[in-house]
Design a protein around this motif. Structure first.
Motif, PDB file in Angstrom:
ATOM      1  N   VAL A  32      -7.411   4.581   1.327  1.00  0.00           N
ATOM      2  CA  VAL A  32      -8.078   3.315   1.022  1.00  0.00           C
ATOM      3  C   VAL A  32      -9.549   3.369   1.416  1.00  0.00           C
ATOM      4  CG1 VAL A  32      -8.153   0.851   1.575  1.00  0.00           C
ATOM      5  CG2 VAL A  32      -5.960   1.976   1.186  1.00  0.00           C
ATOM      6  N   MET A  33      -9.834   3.935   2.574  1.00  0.00           N
ATOM      7  CA  MET A  33     -11.228   4.045   3.008  1.00  0.00           C
ATOM      8  C   MET A  33     -12.032   4.902   2.047  1.00  0.00           C
ATOM      9  SD  MET A  33     -13.737   3.330   4.989  1.00  0.00           S
ATOM     10  CE  MET A  33     -13.084   2.553   6.470  1.00  0.00           C
ATOM     11  N   HIS A  34     -11.481   6.027   1.634  1.00  0.00           N
ATOM     12  CA  HIS A  34     -12.200   6.887   0.696  1.00  0.00           C
ATOM     13  C   HIS A  34     -12.438   6.170  -0.632  1.00  0.00           C
ATOM     14  CE1 HIS A  34     -11.116  10.945   2.799  1.00  0.00           C
ATOM     15  NE2 HIS A  34     -11.841  10.132   3.552  1.00  0.00           N
ATOM     16  N   ALA A  35     -11.441   5.419  -1.094  1.00  0.00           N
ATOM     17  CA  ALA A  35     -11.610   4.654  -2.326  1.00  0.00           C
ATOM     18  C   ALA A  35     -12.674   3.572  -2.146  1.00  0.00           C
ATOM     19  CB  ALA A  35     -10.289   4.029  -2.749  1.00  0.00           C
ATOM     20  N   LEU A  36     -12.671   2.931  -0.981  1.00  0.00           N
ATOM     21  CA  LEU A  36     -13.680   1.908  -0.676  1.00  0.00           C
ATOM     22  C   LEU A  36     -15.079   2.491  -0.769  1.00  0.00           C
ATOM     23  CD1 LEU A  36     -14.594  -0.860   0.533  1.00  0.00           C
ATOM     24  CD2 LEU A  36     -14.298   0.197   2.781  1.00  0.00           C
ATOM     25  N   ARG A  79     -18.898  -6.032   0.858  1.00  0.00           N
ATOM     26  CA  ARG A  79     -18.732  -6.235  -0.590  1.00  0.00           C
ATOM     27  C   ARG A  79     -17.303  -6.667  -0.905  1.00  0.00           C
ATOM     28  NH1 ARG A  79     -23.309  -4.143  -3.008  1.00  0.00           N
ATOM     29  NH2 ARG A  79     -24.478  -2.706  -1.672  1.00  0.00           N
ATOM     30  N   VAL A  80     -16.358  -6.094  -0.192  1.00  0.00           N
ATOM     31  CA  VAL A  80     -14.954  -6.484  -0.384  1.00  0.00           C
ATOM     32  C   VAL A  80     -14.735  -7.925   0.064  1.00  0.00           C
ATOM     33  CG1 VAL A  80     -12.608  -6.069   0.454  1.00  0.00           C
ATOM     34  CG2 VAL A  80     -14.028  -4.151  -0.275  1.00  0.00           C
ATOM     35  N   ALA A  81     -15.365  -8.296   1.156  1.00  0.00           N
ATOM     36  CA  ALA A  81     -15.211  -9.664   1.661  1.00  0.00           C
ATOM     37  C   ALA A  81     -15.801 -10.693   0.703  1.00  0.00           C
ATOM     38  CB  ALA A  81     -15.866  -9.789   3.037  1.00  0.00           C
ATOM     39  N   LEU A  82     -16.841 -10.316  -0.017  1.00  0.00           N
ATOM     40  CA  LEU A  82     -17.548 -11.260  -0.878  1.00  0.00           C
ATOM     41  C   LEU A  82     -16.971 -11.355  -2.296  1.00  0.00           C
ATOM     42  CD1 LEU A  82     -21.248 -10.473   0.103  1.00  0.00           C
ATOM     43  CD2 LEU A  82     -19.856 -12.413   0.842  1.00  0.00           C
ATOM     44  N   ASP A  83     -16.174 -10.388  -2.685  1.00  0.00           N
ATOM     45  CA  ASP A  83     -15.654 -10.326  -4.051  1.00  0.00           C
ATOM     46  C   ASP A  83     -14.127 -10.382  -4.011  1.00  0.00           C
ATOM     47  OD1 ASP A  83     -14.883  -9.764  -6.638  1.00  0.00           O
ATOM     48  OD2 ASP A  83     -16.173  -8.014  -6.870  1.00  0.00           O
ATOM     49  N   LYS A  84     -13.557 -11.467  -4.500  1.00  0.00           N
ATOM     50  CA  LYS A  84     -12.105 -11.646  -4.437  1.00  0.00           C
ATOM     51  C   LYS A  84     -11.351 -10.561  -5.201  1.00  0.00           C
ATOM     52  CE  LYS A  84     -12.278 -16.667  -3.830  1.00  0.00           C
ATOM     53  NZ  LYS A  84     -11.901 -17.993  -4.407  1.00  0.00           N
ATOM     54  N   LYS A  85     -11.992  -9.977  -6.206  1.00  0.00           N
ATOM     55  CA  LYS A  85     -11.327  -8.958  -7.008  1.00  0.00           C
ATOM     56  C   LYS A  85     -11.430  -7.566  -6.387  1.00  0.00           C
ATOM     57  CE  LYS A  85     -12.129 -11.380 -11.394  1.00  0.00           C
ATOM     58  NZ  LYS A  85     -12.760 -11.292 -12.736  1.00  0.00           N
ATOM     59  N   ALA A  86     -12.331  -7.410  -5.431  1.00  0.00           N
ATOM     60  CA  ALA A  86     -12.604  -6.077  -4.882  1.00  0.00           C
ATOM     61  C   ALA A  86     -11.420  -5.463  -4.133  1.00  0.00           C
ATOM     62  CB  ALA A  86     -13.835  -6.122  -3.979  1.00  0.00           C
ATOM     63  N   PRO A  87     -10.686  -6.205  -3.295  1.00  0.00           N
ATOM     64  CA  PRO A  87      -9.582  -5.569  -2.572  1.00  0.00           C
ATOM     65  C   PRO A  87      -8.576  -4.892  -3.505  1.00  0.00           C
ATOM     66  CG  PRO A  87     -10.072  -7.685  -1.593  1.00  0.00           C
ATOM     67  CD  PRO A  87     -10.871  -7.605  -2.862  1.00  0.00           C
ATOM     68  N   GLU A  88      -8.194  -5.582  -4.569  1.00  0.00           N
ATOM     69  CA  GLU A  88      -7.231  -5.000  -5.495  1.00  0.00           C
ATOM     70  C   GLU A  88      -7.826  -3.800  -6.228  1.00  0.00           C
ATOM     71  OE1 GLU A  88      -3.737  -4.215  -7.176  1.00  0.00           O
ATOM     72  OE2 GLU A  88      -4.142  -5.683  -5.604  1.00  0.00           O
ATOM     73  N   ALA A  89      -9.109  -3.888  -6.569  1.00  0.00           N
ATOM     74  CA  ALA A  89      -9.756  -2.768  -7.242  1.00  0.00           C
ATOM     75  C   ALA A  89      -9.788  -1.535  -6.344  1.00  0.00           C
ATOM     76  CB  ALA A  89     -11.176  -3.157  -7.659  1.00  0.00           C
ATOM     77  N   VAL A  90     -10.055  -1.739  -5.069  1.00  0.00           N
ATOM     78  CA  VAL A  90     -10.078  -0.618  -4.124  1.00  0.00           C
ATOM     79  C   VAL A  90      -8.678  -0.032  -3.975  1.00  0.00           C
ATOM     80  CG1 VAL A  90     -10.442   0.032  -1.710  1.00  0.00           C
ATOM     81  CG2 VAL A  90     -12.120  -1.422  -2.878  1.00  0.00           C
ATOM     82  N   ARG A  91      -7.679  -0.891  -3.867  1.00  0.00           N
ATOM     83  CA  ARG A  91      -6.290  -0.404  -3.732  1.00  0.00           C
ATOM     84  C   ARG A  91      -5.879   0.394  -4.965  1.00  0.00           C
ATOM     85  NH1 ARG A  91      -5.496  -5.772  -1.691  1.00  0.00           N
ATOM     86  NH2 ARG A  91      -5.208  -5.764   0.556  1.00  0.00           N
ATOM     87  N   GLU A  92      -6.252  -0.080  -6.146  1.00  0.00           N
ATOM     88  CA  GLU A  92      -5.913   0.650  -7.365  1.00  0.00           C
ATOM     89  C   GLU A  92      -6.592   2.016  -7.385  1.00  0.00           C
ATOM     90  OE1 GLU A  92      -6.872  -1.767 -10.695  1.00  0.00           O
ATOM     91  OE2 GLU A  92      -5.252  -3.215 -10.330  1.00  0.00           O
ATOM     92  N   ALA A  93      -7.852   2.061  -6.928  1.00  0.00           N
ATOM     93  CA  ALA A  93      -8.556   3.346  -6.867  1.00  0.00           C
ATOM     94  C   ALA A  93      -7.906   4.271  -5.862  1.00  0.00           C
ATOM     95  CB  ALA A  93     -10.016   3.100  -6.499  1.00  0.00           C
ATOM     96  N   ALA A  94      -7.385   3.714  -4.777  1.00  0.00           N
ATOM     97  CA  ALA A  94      -6.720   4.534  -3.772  1.00  0.00           C
ATOM     98  C   ALA A  94      -5.415   5.120  -4.297  1.00  0.00           C
ATOM     99  CB  ALA A  94      -6.450   3.700  -2.514  1.00  0.00           C
ATOM    100  N   HIS A  95      -4.744   4.384  -5.172  1.00  0.00           N
ATOM    101  CA  HIS A  95      -3.490   4.851  -5.758  1.00  0.00           C
ATOM    102  C   HIS A  95      -3.716   5.935  -6.799  1.00  0.00           C
ATOM    103  CE1 HIS A  95      -0.332   2.364  -4.068  1.00  0.00           C
ATOM    104  NE2 HIS A  95      -1.068   1.274  -4.222  1.00  0.00           N
ATOM    105  N   ALA A  96      -4.876   5.919  -7.427  1.00  0.00           N
ATOM    106  CA  ALA A  96      -5.127   6.817  -8.566  1.00  0.00           C
ATOM    107  C   ALA A  96      -5.122   8.285  -8.145  1.00  0.00           C
ATOM    108  CB  ALA A  96      -6.461   6.456  -9.192  1.00  0.00           C
ATOM    109  N   MET A 124       0.833  -1.192   0.000  1.00  0.00           N
ATOM    110  CA  MET A 124       0.000   0.000   0.000  1.00  0.00           C
ATOM    111  C   MET A 124       0.875   1.253   0.000  1.00  0.00           C
ATOM    112  SD  MET A 124      -3.258   0.565   2.525  1.00  0.00           S
ATOM    113  CE  MET A 124      -3.415  -1.182   2.815  1.00  0.00           C
ATOM    114  N   ALA A 125       2.081   1.112  -0.596  1.00  0.00           N
ATOM    115  CA  ALA A 125       3.020   2.234  -0.609  1.00  0.00           C
ATOM    116  C   ALA A 125       2.415   3.421  -1.336  1.00  0.00           C
ATOM    117  CB  ALA A 125       4.317   1.803  -1.282  1.00  0.00           C
ATOM    118  N   GLY A 126       2.656   4.610  -0.782  1.00  0.00           N
ATOM    119  CA  GLY A 126       2.170   5.831  -1.412  1.00  0.00           C
ATOM    120  C   GLY A 126       0.748   6.174  -1.064  1.00  0.00           C
ATOM    121  N   THR A 127       0.073   5.326  -0.319  1.00  0.00           N
ATOM    122  CA  THR A 127      -1.296   5.612   0.085  1.00  0.00           C
ATOM    123  C   THR A 127      -1.423   5.439   1.592  1.00  0.00           C
ATOM    124  OG1 THR A 127      -2.032   3.327  -0.186  1.00  0.00           O
ATOM    125  CG2 THR A 127      -2.206   4.764  -2.115  1.00  0.00           C
ATOM    126  N   THR A 128      -2.428   6.037   2.132  1.00  0.00           N
ATOM    127  CA  THR A 128      -2.717   5.894   3.554  1.00  0.00           C
ATOM    128  C   THR A 128      -3.991   5.079   3.729  1.00  0.00           C
ATOM    129  OG1 THR A 128      -4.116   7.864   3.659  1.00  0.00           O
ATOM    130  CG2 THR A 128      -1.720   8.181   3.944  1.00  0.00           C
TER     131      THR A 128
END
Length: 218
Positions: free
Chosen positions: A9-13, A201-218, A1-5
């Motif tokens: 991540v919460m805001h991206a979530l 939603r993150v717990a139920l979707d295996k792809k969601a954690p990475e999608a949220v992290r990518e949004a947090a990096h953007a 999660m380098a470069g993000t806080t």
């Protein structure tokens, strides 16, 4: 999660997943009998081993068929309930669930006069007592009670913050704090029910954690 806080991540979530299941089902949640009953039905459907999208679709179909309160649910025939569930794609458990919904509707009428605010009143604000009482409804086990309270905390503030095991699983997947208070501190006054639903939603979707992290990096 380098470069993000964690706040990033919460805001991206919340940007990507910040809506409740009641909203998905078209339930305008208020502390009134009809939407509370609709929420209980939704919690029952969501707690089965079936996709959340199908459960939401089935809840919409039951509502569209007029079964928006315990009296109408009880008055509907078993076949009418089965048909509505089937139109929503809820076929794996449709026959059993149709029976449980009818039995639950009759219980709601007989014990609470069709008004789940009476359940809340009997519990006198005690969340554990509410959780226990909810499990008396056929088909509503611990998971269903958790889903109901997780969403109902928006209108039953004594239940807040309610972050069940599934929500905390989502928090762990994002390396977010393991305590509800700490999670809420990362938001800009977001509703606990919205935060909890987003984490689920993150717990139920295996792809969601990475999608949220990518949004947090953007």
């Amino acid at each position: 999660m380098a470069g993000t806080t964690r706040r990033d991540v919460m805001h991206a979530l919340l940007d990507t997943c910040g809506h409740t299941y009641a909203q998905d089902a078209g339930i305008r949640l208020k502390n009134t009998p009809q939407p509370l009953w609709q929420l209980l039905v939704l919690a029952d459907l969501l707690s089965a081993r079936i996709s959340a999208n199908i459960a939401v679709a089935a809840a919409k179909e039951l509502s569209a068929a007029g079964m928006r309160d315990p009296r109408r649910m009880a008055d509907a025939t078993w076949q009418e309930r089965v048909d509505a569930l089937g139109r929503g794609g809820y076929r794996r458990y449709d026959e059993r669930t149709a029976r449980q919904l009818g039995d639950g509707a009759r219980l709601a009428q007989q014990r609470y006069g069709g008004d789940l605010r009476e359940l809340r009143e009997e519990a006198d604000g005690d969340v554990d007592a509410m959780r226990t009482a909810l499990q008396e409804f056929p088909g509503v086990g611990p998971a269903g009670a958790d889903i109901f309270l997780r969403e109902a905390q928006a209108v039953w503030p004594e239940a807040a913050p309610y972050f069940d095991g599934k929500a905390m699983q989502g928090a762990r997947a994002l390396d977010l704090p393991a305590k509800p208070g700490a999670l809420l501190e990362l938001t800009d006054d977001a509703e606990p029910a919205v935060v909890a639903a987003a984490l689920v939603r993150v717990a139920l979707d295996k792809k969601a954690p990475e999608a949220v992290r990518e949004a947090a990096h953007a």
